[in-house]
Design a protein around this motif. Structure first.
Motif, PDB file in Angstrom:
ATOM      1  N   ALA A   1       0.845  -1.202   0.000  1.00  0.00           N
ATOM      2  CA  ALA A   1       0.000   0.000   0.000  1.00  0.00           C
ATOM      3  C   ALA A   1       0.874   1.245   0.000  1.00  0.00           C
ATOM      4  CB  ALA A   1      -0.906   0.004   1.230  1.00  0.00           C
ATOM      5  N   GLY A   2       0.482   2.232  -0.783  1.00  0.00           N
ATOM      6  CA  GLY A   2       1.206   3.510  -0.824  1.00  0.00           C
ATOM      7  C   GLY A   2       0.350   4.580  -0.179  1.00  0.00           C
ATOM      8  N   ASP A   3       0.981   5.554   0.445  1.00  0.00           N
ATOM      9  CA  ASP A   3       0.225   6.555   1.203  1.00  0.00           C
ATOM     10  C   ASP A   3       0.446   7.959   0.637  1.00  0.00           C
ATOM     11  OD1 ASP A   3      -1.127   8.056   3.027  1.00  0.00           O
ATOM     12  OD2 ASP A   3      -0.165   7.178   4.796  1.00  0.00           O
ATOM     13  N   TYR A   4      -0.646   8.561   0.155  1.00  0.00           N
ATOM     14  CA  TYR A   4      -0.561   9.925  -0.386  1.00  0.00           C
ATOM     15  C   TYR A   4      -0.305  10.973   0.699  1.00  0.00           C
ATOM     16  CZ  TYR A   4      -1.866   8.749  -5.169  1.00  0.00           C
ATOM     17  OH  TYR A   4      -1.864   8.274  -6.447  1.00  0.00           O
ATOM     18  N   ALA A   5      -0.384  10.570   1.973  1.00  0.00           N
ATOM     19  CA  ALA A   5      -0.108  11.547   3.034  1.00  0.00           C
ATOM     20  C   ALA A   5       1.365  11.970   3.022  1.00  0.00           C
ATOM     21  CB  ALA A   5      -0.482  10.969   4.393  1.00  0.00           C
ATOM     22  N   ASN A   6       2.159  11.353   2.161  1.00  0.00           N
ATOM     23  CA  ASN A   6       3.571  11.744   2.052  1.00  0.00           C
ATOM     24  C   ASN A   6       3.787  12.933   1.131  1.00  0.00           C
ATOM     25  OD1 ASN A   6       5.451   9.667   3.453  1.00  0.00           O
ATOM     26  ND2 ASN A   6       3.767   8.484   2.571  1.00  0.00           N
ATOM     27  N   TYR A   7       2.714  13.458   0.543  1.00  0.00           N
ATOM     28  CA  TYR A   7       2.883  14.492  -0.482  1.00  0.00           C
ATOM     29  C   TYR A   7       1.957  15.678  -0.277  1.00  0.00           C
ATOM     30  CZ  TYR A   7       5.013  10.421  -2.410  1.00  0.00           C
ATOM     31  OH  TYR A   7       5.788   9.310  -2.552  1.00  0.00           O
ATOM     32  N   GLY A   8       2.509  16.840  -0.564  1.00  0.00           N
ATOM     33  CA  GLY A   8       1.709  18.060  -0.488  1.00  0.00           C
ATOM     34  C   GLY A   8       1.266  18.540  -1.857  1.00  0.00           C
ATOM     35  N   HIS A   9       1.686  17.850  -2.916  1.00  0.00           N
ATOM     36  CA  HIS A   9       1.377  18.322  -4.270  1.00  0.00           C
ATOM     37  C   HIS A   9       0.894  17.175  -5.158  1.00  0.00           C
ATOM     38  CE1 HIS A   9       3.492  22.030  -3.374  1.00  0.00           C
ATOM     39  NE2 HIS A   9       4.460  21.293  -2.862  1.00  0.00           N
ATOM     40  N   GLU A  10      -0.037  17.507  -6.025  1.00  0.00           N
ATOM     41  CA  GLU A  10      -0.544  16.508  -6.985  1.00  0.00           C
ATOM     42  C   GLU A  10       0.547  16.051  -7.953  1.00  0.00           C
ATOM     43  OE1 GLU A  10      -2.164  19.294  -6.363  1.00  0.00           O
ATOM     44  OE2 GLU A  10      -4.169  18.733  -5.689  1.00  0.00           O
ATOM     45  N   ARG A  11       1.531  16.913  -8.205  1.00  0.00           N
ATOM     46  CA  ARG A  11       2.567  16.539  -9.184  1.00  0.00           C
ATOM     47  C   ARG A  11       3.297  15.250  -8.786  1.00  0.00           C
ATOM     48  NH1 ARG A  11       6.083  21.399  -6.781  1.00  0.00           N
ATOM     49  NH2 ARG A  11       7.007  20.194  -5.114  1.00  0.00           N
ATOM     50  N   ASP A  12       3.206  14.890  -7.522  1.00  0.00           N
ATOM     51  CA  ASP A  12       3.895  13.685  -7.045  1.00  0.00           C
ATOM     52  C   ASP A  12       2.994  12.451  -7.029  1.00  0.00           C
ATOM     53  OD1 ASP A  12       6.317  15.000  -6.628  1.00  0.00           O
ATOM     54  OD2 ASP A  12       5.658  15.747  -4.681  1.00  0.00           O
ATOM     55  N   LYS A  13       1.855  12.552  -7.716  1.00  0.00           N
ATOM     56  CA  LYS A  13       0.835  11.499  -7.549  1.00  0.00           C
ATOM     57  C   LYS A  13       1.252  10.109  -8.046  1.00  0.00           C
ATOM     58  CE  LYS A  13      -1.660  12.713 -11.773  1.00  0.00           C
ATOM     59  NZ  LYS A  13      -0.587  13.633 -12.242  1.00  0.00           N
ATOM     60  N   ASN A  14       2.299  10.033  -8.862  1.00  0.00           N
ATOM     61  CA  ASN A  14       2.709   8.704  -9.351  1.00  0.00           C
ATOM     62  C   ASN A  14       3.755   8.045  -8.453  1.00  0.00           C
ATOM     63  OD1 ASN A  14       1.018   9.004 -11.529  1.00  0.00           O
ATOM     64  ND2 ASN A  14       2.583   9.963 -12.785  1.00  0.00           N
ATOM     65  N   LEU A  15       4.276   8.816  -7.516  1.00  0.00           N
ATOM     66  CA  LEU A  15       5.437   8.291  -6.772  1.00  0.00           C
ATOM     67  C   LEU A  15       5.112   7.100  -5.889  1.00  0.00           C
ATOM     68  CD1 LEU A  15       7.378  11.572  -5.931  1.00  0.00           C
ATOM     69  CD2 LEU A  15       7.863   9.876  -7.698  1.00  0.00           C
ATOM     70  N   ILE A  16       3.890   7.043  -5.351  1.00  0.00           N
ATOM     71  CA  ILE A  16       3.608   5.860  -4.505  1.00  0.00           C
ATOM     72  C   ILE A  16       3.711   4.588  -5.345  1.00  0.00           C
ATOM     73  CG2 ILE A  16       2.228   7.002  -2.706  1.00  0.00           C
ATOM     74  CD1 ILE A  16      -0.282   5.805  -4.064  1.00  0.00           C
ATOM     75  N   TYR A  17       3.297   4.668  -6.603  1.00  0.00           N
ATOM     76  CA  TYR A  17       3.336   3.481  -7.470  1.00  0.00           C
ATOM     77  C   TYR A  17       4.776   3.131  -7.853  1.00  0.00           C
ATOM     78  CZ  TYR A  17      -1.603   4.401  -7.616  1.00  0.00           C
ATOM     79  OH  TYR A  17      -2.890   4.612  -7.230  1.00  0.00           O
ATOM     80  N   ILE A  18       5.549   4.163  -8.167  1.00  0.00           N
ATOM     81  CA  ILE A  18       6.937   3.918  -8.589  1.00  0.00           C
ATOM     82  C   ILE A  18       7.755   3.379  -7.417  1.00  0.00           C
ATOM     83  CG2 ILE A  18       9.040   5.019  -9.459  1.00  0.00           C
ATOM     84  CD1 ILE A  18       7.117   7.092 -10.822  1.00  0.00           C
ATOM     85  N   ASP A  19       7.717   4.097  -6.308  1.00  0.00           N
ATOM     86  CA  ASP A  19       8.559   3.703  -5.168  1.00  0.00           C
ATOM     87  C   ASP A  19       8.172   2.325  -4.624  1.00  0.00           C
ATOM     88  OD1 ASP A  19       9.862   6.085  -5.429  1.00  0.00           O
ATOM     89  OD2 ASP A  19       8.885   7.081  -3.743  1.00  0.00           O
ATOM     90  N   ALA A  20       6.867   2.107  -4.483  1.00  0.00           N
ATOM     91  CA  ALA A  20       6.428   0.813  -3.929  1.00  0.00           C
ATOM     92  C   ALA A  20       6.791  -0.331  -4.878  1.00  0.00           C
ATOM     93  CB  ALA A  20       4.926   0.825  -3.674  1.00  0.00           C
TER      94      ALA A  20
END
Ligand SMILES: Cc1cc2nc3c(=O)[nH]c(=O)nc-3n(C[C@H](O)[C@H](O)[C@H](O)COP(=O)(O)O)c2cc1C
Length: 340
Positions: free
Chosen positions: A244-263
């Motif tokens: 599971a990835g958590d969007y609470a790690n980001y303050g900006h929408e521009r980072d919305k793909n990072l949970i998928y990439i990092d996980a």
């Protein structure tokens, strides 16, 4: 009829940005759940609620990482990070005040110590340093600077050589196959923990590591059955990891793909490590499906800002269990050179 209209709409709307926005506002809600999770994440980004639960501050991690990158830079400037050093010290202060004695805190401390040693102190660095000194005085034993930091940047050659040949690594990659048939043998905690530790060595954007693994063993079949692609073999899965990835790690929408990439990078490491412990794995697709989402959320506790990236089946492979051949593309099919 509906399909024909939809096909027409898709053609027409895909021609422009505004068209695609219209489509996804009025004719499809395919992105609604992700959008809500991104917003939920932004709402709890860097709040005491999130930091307290995880003992981890996403923004402190990000800013400390920016500092350590600056410290490791060749031809380093006399002053860098001036635009965010005050914010970083304030974040460190809040983290320290909460009393978290974690490896994350030690890393933050030692990088901050090294930073203030390294840069020249004109404003705003001087103001940040003044605040940092007041924080040091409130810390246990009136902490002073770490003069022998373990977590500050260091030379690459210090890392022990990995005595793995290309051929060895290739063999490991060949042994990692999607295995669906397992022995009726449970996967011990120790093995799961080892695999997760390996996954955590993977790179992640700004070192935020915005994911977690939820291990189901007794409930493995029930959890895996929520995904569509497990029909026929789900009943005998010894363990399933929900990534599971958590969007609470980001303050900006521009980072919305990072949970998928990092996980996914972390998951890949975990799956590659599995054969070294005699285990095998199978990644399982988590499709966007509200019904499946609601079923799995009854079985495992997920925050509103968390999204499931994938599931991973895990167990000791049945030696005679069949695996698909799954032909792989050749390098020449996927590799081109930008300089040609
Ligand atoms: C993101 C992802 C989702 C997958 N989903 C499923 C799935 O739902 N069910 C399944 O049996 N296999 C699933 N697989 C496994 C693929 O079928 C498999 O990786 C592919 O055929 C290549 O075979 P190999 O992994 O043995 O090299 C998935 C793999 C990935 C990477």
């Amino acid at each position: 009829m509906f399909k024909t209209v939809d096909r027409f709409l898709i053609r027409w709307c895909s021609r422009s940005l505004i068209g695609s926005r219209l489509y996804y506002t009025f004719f499809s809600n395919a992105f609604a759940a992700q959008q809500q999770a991104v917003l939920k994440g932004r709402a709890t980004f860097n709040t005491p609620e999130t930091i307290g639960r995880l003992h981890s501050s996403a923004n402190l991690r990000r800013n400390i990482h920016r500092l350590e990158k600056g410290l490791a830079m060749k031809g380093r400037r006399e002053v860098f990070a001036a635009s965010y050093i005050q914010q970083t010290v304030r974040e460190y202060k809040e983290y320290a005040a909460a009393g978290f004695e974690t490896a994350e805190r030690l890393w933050a401390q030692e990088v901050l110590d090294t930073y203030f040693e390294a840069v020249s102190h004109s404003d705003p660095v001087a103001q940040a340093f003044a605040l940092y000194r007041t924080v040091l005085r409130t810390e246990a034993g009136h902490r002073t600077f770490s003069f022998n930091p373990q977590c500050a940047p260091y030379a690459f050659e210090v890392i022990r050589d990995a005595e793995v040949s290309f051929e060895d690594f290739q063999q490991l990659c060949e042994k990692r196959r999607s295995v669906r048939w397992f022995l009726p043998r449970s996967v011990p905690d120790e093995a799961v923990q080892k695999l997760v530790s390996t996954a955590l060595l993977a790179p992640s954007a700004c070192n935020r590591q915005p994911f977690r693994f939820i291990c189901a063993r007794e409930r493995a079949a029930a959890v895996a059955a929520c995904a569509a692609g497990t029909t026929g073999y789900v009943h005998q899965l010894p363990a399933v990891l929900v990534v599971a990835g958590d969007y609470a790690n980001y303050g900006h929408e521009r980072d919305k793909n990072l949970i998928y990439i990092d996980a996914s990078l972390a998951a890949m490491q975990l799956m590659l490590a599995a054969p070294t412990l005699g285990l095998a794995s199978c990644p399982i697709n988590w499709a966007e499906d509200p019904a499946a989402e609601s079923r799995i959320r009854k079985l495992i506790d997920l925050k509103d800002s968390e999204r499931i990236i994938m599931l991973i089946a895990l167990g000791y492979p049945e030696p005679g269990g069949m695996i698909p051949y799954s032909q792989k593309k050749q390098a020449a099919q996927v590799l081109t050179y930008a300089d040609d």
